[in-house]
Design an enzyme around this catalytic site. Sequence first.
Site, PDB file in Angstrom:
ATOM      1  N   ASN A 286       9.314 -11.234   9.969  1.00 39.69           N
ATOM      2  CA  ASN A 286       7.786 -11.067   9.829  1.00 39.69           C
ATOM      3  C   ASN A 286       6.730 -11.039  11.195  1.00 39.69           C
ATOM      4  OD1 ASN A 286       6.881 -10.674   6.631  1.00 39.69           O
ATOM      5  ND2 ASN A 286       8.593 -12.402   6.830  1.00 39.69           N
TER       6      ASN A 286
ATOM      7  N   HIS B   7       9.563  -6.300  -9.147  1.00 45.68           N
ATOM      8  CA  HIS B   7       8.016  -6.411  -9.560  1.00 45.68           C
ATOM      9  C   HIS B   7       7.855  -5.303 -10.261  1.00 45.68           C
ATOM     10  CE1 HIS B   7       6.480  -9.741  -6.409  1.00 45.68           C
ATOM     11  NE2 HIS B   7       7.098 -10.190  -7.525  1.00 45.68           N
TER      12      HIS B   7
ATOM     13  N   GLY C 228       8.883  -8.213   5.655  1.00 41.34           N
ATOM     14  CA  GLY C 228       7.561  -8.177   5.458  1.00 41.34           C
ATOM     15  C   GLY C 228       6.979  -8.597   4.098  1.00 41.34           C
TER      16      GLY C 228
ATOM     17  N   ASP D 168       6.209   0.990  -5.109  1.00 46.26           N
ATOM     18  CA  ASP D 168       5.946   2.141  -4.486  1.00 46.26           C
ATOM     19  C   ASP D 168       6.821   3.154  -4.497  1.00 46.26           C
ATOM     20  OD1 ASP D 168       7.381   1.661  -2.088  1.00 46.26           O
ATOM     21  OD2 ASP D 168       5.718   0.641  -1.117  1.00 46.26           O
TER      22      ASP D 168
ATOM     23  N   CYS E  71       7.017  -2.729 -28.587  1.00 47.12           N
ATOM     24  CA  CYS E  71       8.008  -2.089 -29.773  1.00 47.12           C
ATOM     25  C   CYS E  71       8.988  -1.031 -29.181  1.00 47.12           C
ATOM     26  CB  CYS E  71       7.105  -1.570 -30.656  1.00 47.12           C
ATOM     27  SG  CYS E  71       6.458  -0.017 -30.530  1.00 47.12           S
TER      28      CYS E  71
ATOM     29  N   ARG F  67      -3.313   4.934  -7.753  1.00 45.84           N
ATOM     30  CA  ARG F  67      -1.982   4.318  -6.737  1.00 45.84           C
ATOM     31  C   ARG F  67      -0.705   5.229  -6.819  1.00 45.84           C
ATOM     32  NH1 ARG F  67      -0.512  -2.075  -6.267  1.00 45.84           N
ATOM     33  NH2 ARG F  67      -0.194  -1.850  -8.508  1.00 45.84           N
TER      34      ARG F  67
ATOM     35  N   CYS G 293       5.689   0.028 -23.844  1.00 47.80           N
ATOM     36  CA  CYS G 293       4.809  -0.234 -24.809  1.00 47.80           C
ATOM     37  C   CYS G 293       4.021  -1.459 -24.617  1.00 47.80           C
ATOM     38  CB  CYS G 293       5.062  -0.285 -26.606  1.00 47.80           C
ATOM     39  SG  CYS G 293       4.003  -0.649 -27.734  1.00 47.80           S
TER      40      CYS G 293
ATOM     41  N   CYS H 100       3.911   2.961 -32.628  1.00 48.07           N
ATOM     42  CA  CYS H 100       2.922   1.971 -33.021  1.00 48.07           C
ATOM     43  C   CYS H 100       1.361   2.500 -32.688  1.00 48.07           C
ATOM     44  CB  CYS H 100       3.332   0.602 -32.804  1.00 48.07           C
ATOM     45  SG  CYS H 100       2.584   0.219 -30.768  1.00 48.07           S
TER      46      CYS H 100
ATOM     47  N   CYS I  50       1.737   4.821 -27.526  1.00 48.14           N
ATOM     48  CA  CYS I  50       3.075   4.604 -28.187  1.00 48.14           C
ATOM     49  C   CYS I  50       3.291   5.430 -29.134  1.00 48.14           C
ATOM     50  CB  CYS I  50       3.282   3.247 -28.392  1.00 48.14           C
ATOM     51  SG  CYS I  50       4.995   2.819 -29.154  1.00 48.14           S
TER      52      CYS I  50
END
Length: 276
Positions: free
Chosen positions: A236, A127, A210, A112, A139, A77, A135, A171, A168
């Site tokens: 929409n 989002h 949208g 995006d 942590c 992606r 991590c 850890c 990470c």
Amino acid sequence: MKEQLNEIIRQVYNKKNRNLFTFLTGAGISAESGIPTYRGIDGIWIKGTKFHKPEEFGTFKYFKENPEEVWQYSLFRKKMFENAQTNESHHEIVEIENLLQDRFHLITQNIDNLHRRSGIKTIYEIHGNNREIKCSNGCKGIENLPDEIEGKDIDEDLTEKDIELLKCKECGSWMRPNILWFDEYYDEKTNKKFSSLKIAKNSGILFIVGTSGATNLPMAIAESTLRYGGTIVDINTEDNLFTELVKDKKNKIIVRETSTQALKTIREILQTIIAE
């Protein structure tokens, strides 16, 4: 529709309180750039010969069990996003921000990066986004995906160097994309939950562009704007869950046009009002 928009934009522009202009965008605004919408017929995630529904694949549980597979998909992606170009809708929103200055806010569900690439300054990515990692063991803070990690074709495996960079440093756990998965909850650090709800409360108009309203926080944002007297403008191409939310409300405008057409109209109305 244009007369209704002109009237409410003019009212809000001249208000002293709850006078923010807020735009809530989803996958539909990036469709013109060639990025598949999340829940449409092209929204099924495909990885190699495996077919996944997003609700199964897009979870922290699945990542813990199959981190390399999820990272391969994430880097696929990444390549898709990087190859996509910003479209006219993105550019219209930038023009609107330039007109409204600090009275403008953009809340997006998109990961995006196209809004940022178009030049938007005031943005809340509820989002998460595809640029950052954190991590999976919790942590460390949020950091940028290393530049050395490149986007991949759908059947391209991670390299040893990729795997090393995606562990990470504290850890040894896998780093994960800084996005919201289906089995996770919105918070302020990654998802700007409380910031976006505060903006919604003070919005004279919330333009929904949208997105169908299939996730919790966007719906709560719309509910908050309505509760405090703001107007919802549902932009929409077809009816959706936001349409259902506002069906009995007076303070709503339903626009069944493409995002580019509607945003151009909004920008022209604002230009006229500001020039007066």
